[in-house]
Design a protein around this motif. Structure first.
Motif, PDB file in Angstrom:
ATOM      1  N   ILE A  58      38.467  45.830  37.070  1.00  0.00           N
ATOM      2  CA  ILE A  58      39.428  45.511  38.131  1.00  0.00           C
ATOM      3  C   ILE A  58      40.813  45.366  37.517  1.00  0.00           C
ATOM      4  CG2 ILE A  58      39.939  43.999  40.083  1.00  0.00           C
ATOM      5  CD1 ILE A  58      37.129  42.888  39.891  1.00  0.00           C
ATOM      6  N   ILE A 104      40.893  49.931  40.889  1.00  0.00           N
ATOM      7  CA  ILE A 104      39.534  49.499  40.579  1.00  0.00           C
ATOM      8  C   ILE A 104      38.789  50.732  40.068  1.00  0.00           C
ATOM      9  CG2 ILE A 104      37.338  48.775  41.588  1.00  0.00           C
ATOM     10  CD1 ILE A 104      39.107  47.281  43.747  1.00  0.00           C
ATOM     11  N   THR A 132      43.498  48.870  44.055  1.00  0.00           N
ATOM     12  CA  THR A 132      43.120  47.465  44.121  1.00  0.00           C
ATOM     13  C   THR A 132      43.717  46.801  45.366  1.00  0.00           C
ATOM     14  OG1 THR A 132      43.223  47.437  41.712  1.00  0.00           O
ATOM     15  CG2 THR A 132      43.080  45.306  42.806  1.00  0.00           C
ATOM     16  N   LEU A 166      35.385  46.622  45.985  1.00  0.00           N
ATOM     17  CA  LEU A 166      34.515  46.685  44.800  1.00  0.00           C
ATOM     18  C   LEU A 166      33.148  47.241  45.199  1.00  0.00           C
ATOM     19  CD1 LEU A 166      34.983  43.177  43.035  1.00  0.00           C
ATOM     20  CD2 LEU A 166      36.212  45.310  42.580  1.00  0.00           C
TER      21      LEU A 166
END
Lengths: 328, 328
Positions: free
Chosen positions: B14, B19, B38, B51
């Motif tokens: 991250i 990501i 992100t 994620l």
């Protein structure tokens, strides 16, 4: 054929003032102990002969023989190539340059010889038997004439590729600071060692700042050392207190670096200056609380050493047992 | 019942911008890889959902299922309590405070989750598969927006008591230096990071020093970043060269500390600034040669990283395999 478990290791701690020899059991108990003066100004051979005599006296005192020993561990300060057993240079022994001490002593005694930095030895001893028991990760700092260190990571002494890791006194904390004898600049040792404390005290008393210090040395200002400054601080002398507080603050800055880099469980402080106790440690702890990463600062305890002057010989002996490995 | 050897670990790195997710084999090969932005300004839950989506896409791409995974490794910058799997704070994710990411992800995915500092992950990856292969003791330094680090001692990742060791960007090298966001003062990161380089460049161009820099950003001085300064330096711009040389010099001072403390075999430099190559590394090497203990300075090689942007995911995956331990 089984070699059998040996009863003891011989250990010698070569200091600037005295040579300390001890027979140490595998459990870390001192069986017998002897010392003599180093007289470091004499020739290398004269000092080596004193090592041998002191070692021999230590054996005699315990009615033991060389053949009963696991090996000899030699702890000393300085630039040691421990892997090859060579004393590159040592602040305690001005004439010693590239002395193959391991080979010399092996030839004289006929046993395995291991060379170890004295602060590394103390770290190992404190970890196994002193203030560092149970700590998987810890840093030992000796604050004395100079500042040295020893590192335990993942339950093992960490000594680097040549065995000379742990020179924490020679990390720059003041990039614009004065040149150090080591070749670096602004080293922690220049700001927080006993030598730094004495130098600062002499300078400031000479400059005319009022203090009990000149009385304590009967006007011979060159006799002011860190111990005397500690005594004056203990009596509340403002100048002495200020000097110790400044050194403690710098020591704290060094510890912040170590806490941020190592996230250790414990930092153990030994060496002559550690006799100042909380006068030295409390300001250092405060700096760590204020400046280091919070989680790491909360997880470290900063404590005085427990084994004192014996840490070097005990650690050197334990290093022998660890290096010799388990017996069959 | 034997669990059987799993085919892969999932890893997520991250970053502040993106990501990166990857499926990695036990040998460290990347099987599949996905990334998304992100968008760190959004709520914690939104980022966590991204994620999960990215992870899921990575699995789909390789036709694999969660049950085939050894676990999930998450690499990120910041103050992580890796032992408990909590993100205490992260510079990349401003809103994240005390987020129990390990528990959250374990619940969502039903597999073991491991949190690891991104520089620690990179250190592990470089040690196993990159520029650090064969080194028993090494330090990885990432020089980017900030400066982070990872430490290998005695062939193992050393992460300290809470898993937050390696914060070498936050060692004080200038005790009289400016205050850092971390709470410490005169940190290496303030003097040698990409942010430091950009700030110095903007200040000096604003002050009227002549340079190609203002042209390169079409007069929008606030757009000057370390990459732009690197480009200008590459073209021979004296101001840019001077700024890079100063940062490299400070980086060298930090390395001297690491060399004296760790006596490592290798120092590996990664992160955005490492793309400057010898422009950054050569002055740093010179400082190490001039200032560090001779034996230690001679024994260390200072080299660029090999795994680049993939070091984080590869290291996080290898951390999963190591933490899960050998299978029966």
């Amino acid at each position: 054929m089984s070699r059998g478990k040996k009863q003891a290791a011989l250990a010698i701690d070569i200091g600037g003032t005295k040579i300390l020899a001890a027979l140490v059991s595998p459990q870390g108990d001192i069986i017998s102990q002897e010392y003599c003066l180093t007289l470091a100004h004499e020739a290398v051979e004269a000092v080596i002969n004193r090592l041998l005599t002191t070692a021999s006296n230590t054996l005699d005192k315990a009615n033991m023989e060389i053949s009963q020993l696991e090996g000899l561990g030699i702890a000393m300060a300085g630039a040691l190539d421990t892997k090859r057993g060579i004393v590159t240079a040592s602040p305690n022994l001005p004439g010693w340059h590239n002395i193959p001490l391991k080979d010399i002593m092996t030839e004289k005694l006929g046993i395995e010889v291991y060379l170890i930095n004295d602060a590394n030895a103390a770290a190992l001893a404190e970890n196994l038997l002193g203030a560092g028991r149970g700590a998987h990760n810890m840093i030992y700092i000796t604050v004395s004439t100079g500042i040295g260190g020893g590192i335990i990571t993942n339950d093992r002494l960490y000594s680097g590729v040549n065995g000379c890791a742990g020179e924490i006194g020679h990390m720059t904390i003041d990039v614009n600071g004065p040149k150090c004898n080591c070749g670096n600049s602004g080293c922690l040792e220049l700001l927080a060692s006993g030598t730094a404390v004495a130098k600062e005290a002499i300078t400031r008393v000479r400059r005319g700042e009022s203090s009990q210090l000149s009385e304590l040395v009967a006007g011979r200002l060159e006799d002011i050392d860190a111990r005397i400054v500690g005594i004056a601080a203990d009596r509340g002398d403002p100048l002495a207190c200020d000097i110790i507080a400044k050194a403690a603050n710098y020591l704290g800055v060094g510890m912040v670096n170590l806490v941020n880099i190592f996230n250790p469980e414990r930092i153990i402080v030994g060496g002559g200056m550690s006799h100042l106790g909380d006068m030295l440690l409390e300001p250092a702890r405060r700096v760590v609380r204020e400046r280091a990463f919070q989680l790491a600062a909360q997880s470290v305890s900063i404590v005085p050493s427990q084994l004192g002057d014996n840490a070097g010989v005990i650690g050197a002996a334990m290093f022998v047992f660890q290096s010799a490995g388990p017996h069959t």
